[in-house]
Write an enzyme that holds these catalytic residues in place. Structure first.
Site, PDB file in Angstrom:
ATOM      1  N   HIS A 249      10.566  -5.980   0.967  1.00 19.29           N
ATOM      2  CA  HIS A 249       9.129  -6.235   0.742  1.00 19.29           C
ATOM      3  C   HIS A 249       8.913  -7.717   0.391  1.00 19.29           C
ATOM      4  CE1 HIS A 249       9.106  -1.830  -0.791  1.00 19.29           C
ATOM      5  NE2 HIS A 249       8.422  -1.815   0.330  1.00 19.29           N
TER       6      HIS A 249
ATOM      7  N   LYS B 124       2.657  11.350  -1.998  1.00 27.38           N
ATOM      8  CA  LYS B 124       3.952  10.974  -2.582  1.00 27.38           C
ATOM      9  C   LYS B 124       3.983  11.189  -4.085  1.00 27.38           C
ATOM     10  CE  LYS B 124       5.341   7.403   0.729  1.00 27.38           C
ATOM     11  NZ  LYS B 124       5.638   5.972   0.934  1.00 27.38           N
TER      12      LYS B 124
ATOM     13  N   ARG C 260       9.880  -2.076  10.051  1.00 24.01           N
ATOM     14  CA  ARG C 260      11.346  -2.193  10.096  1.00 24.01           C
ATOM     15  C   ARG C 260      11.887  -1.765  11.451  1.00 24.01           C
ATOM     16  NH1 ARG C 260      11.768   1.339   4.794  1.00 24.01           N
ATOM     17  NH2 ARG C 260      10.168   2.285   6.076  1.00 24.01           N
TER      18      ARG C 260
ATOM     19  N   SER D   4      12.546   1.939  -0.318  1.00 22.99           N
ATOM     20  CA  SER D   4      12.517   2.255  -1.748  1.00 22.99           C
ATOM     21  C   SER D   4      13.205   3.603  -1.990  1.00 22.99           C
ATOM     22  CB  SER D   4      11.072   2.322  -2.249  1.00 22.99           C
ATOM     23  OG  SER D   4      10.444   1.087  -2.060  1.00 22.99           O
TER      24      SER D   4
HETATM   25  O1  PNS Z   1       4.219   2.138   0.987  1.00 22.26           O
HETATM   26  P1  PNS Z   1       3.383   3.283   1.486  1.00 22.26           P
HETATM   27  O2  PNS Z   1       3.550   4.483   0.583  1.00 22.26           O
HETATM   28  O3  PNS Z   1       3.621   3.620   2.902  1.00 22.26           O
HETATM   29  O4  PNS Z   1       1.872   2.803   1.351  1.00 22.26           O
HETATM   30  C1  PNS Z   1       0.787   3.611   1.739  1.00 22.26           C
HETATM   31  C2  PNS Z   1      -0.480   3.063   1.069  1.00 22.26           C
HETATM   32  C3  PNS Z   1      -0.358   3.152  -0.444  1.00 22.26           C
HETATM   33  C4  PNS Z   1      -0.671   1.591   1.489  1.00 22.26           C
HETATM   34  C5  PNS Z   1      -1.680   3.886   1.595  1.00 22.26           C
HETATM   35  O5  PNS Z   1      -1.475   5.243   1.287  1.00 22.26           O
HETATM   36  C6  PNS Z   1      -3.011   3.425   1.007  1.00 22.26           C
HETATM   37  O6  PNS Z   1      -3.567   2.435   1.468  1.00 22.26           O
HETATM   38  N1  PNS Z   1      -3.471   4.130  -0.042  1.00 22.26           N
HETATM   39  C7  PNS Z   1      -4.707   3.807  -0.715  1.00 22.26           C
HETATM   40  C8  PNS Z   1      -5.812   4.816  -0.352  1.00 22.26           C
HETATM   41  C9  PNS Z   1      -6.345   4.522   1.028  1.00 22.26           C
HETATM   42  O7  PNS Z   1      -7.025   3.529   1.281  1.00 22.26           O
HETATM   43  N2  PNS Z   1      -6.007   5.412   1.982  1.00 22.26           N
HETATM   44  C10 PNS Z   1      -6.417   5.279   3.366  1.00 22.26           C
HETATM   45  C11 PNS Z   1      -5.502   4.300   4.110  1.00 22.26           C
HETATM   46  S1  PNS Z   1      -5.039   4.981   5.614  1.00 22.26           S
END
Ligand code: PNS
Length: 159
Positions: A16, A40, A89, A127
């Site tokens: 990251h 998650k 990735r 992670s």
């Molecule tokens: O590292 P990750 O878990 O793949 O990240 C996913 C994340 C946290 C970026 C995504 O779930 C997110 O943006 N969550 C905030 C809520 C939101 O805006 N959801 C709609 C985005 S599709």
């Protein structure tokens, strides 16, 4: 131009950090957003995840770290941010990332997602893998910042 780099970061890895640092060569400011994906379960609380990133990136003046609940695009509209940076990735990341990029675009037409390819040496790193190794009392010193290594060792009673 400001860009936001959203993720779960449970915990942040050097993969990251590499994307954030390389993205900072192209944007005036990078805001790292520690968010929650409702599908998650997290090892570290959002406050802990943010603090680990704050410490790991404290020497970068162009990089700041935020944590909030709710939709990414609501924060972006509020802060007048239009660029989202995400790392890729391998090809398996693409489907999930494309789904999020298209959803964010649907919700906020002005949002643009910029994908950056990870370096080959970090292409296996996640992670989840880091947590798996440390939970069995191994370490991945080359792949996590020192403060994250320390936090994981404390958590898993390795100190
Ligand atoms: O590292 P990750 O878990 O793949 O990240 C996913 C994340 C946290 C970026 C995504 O779930 C997110 O943006 N969550 C905030 C809520 C939101 O805006 N959801 C709609 C985005 S599709």
């Amino acid at each position: 131009m400001k860009a936001i780099y959203p993720g779960s970061f449970d915990p942040i890895t050097n993969g990251h950090i590499d994307v954030i640092e390389r993205a900072s060569n192209f944007f005036d400011e990078i805001i790292v957003a520690t968010l929650c994906n409702s599908n998650k379960k997290y090892l570290f609380s959002s406050e802990e995840r943010k603090k680990l990133i704050d410490i790991a990136l404290s020497h970068h003046s162009k990089i700041s770290v935020v944590s909030f609940e709710g939709l990414l695009i609501d924060y972006m509209k509020d802060q007048n941010i239009k660029a989202i940076v995400k790392g890729l990735r391998t090809v398996t990341d693409y489907g999930y990332e494309a789904q999020m990029a298209l959803t964010n675009k649907k919700l906020y037409e002005e949002a643009e997602t910029f994908f950056m390819h990870s370096q080959e040496k970090y292409s296996f790193l996640s992670s989840s893998l880091v947590k798996e190794v440390y939970s069995h009392k191994g370490d991945l010193l080359e792949y996590v910042p020192d403060n994250v290594d320390k936090a994981l060792k404390e958590l898993y009673g390795m100190t």
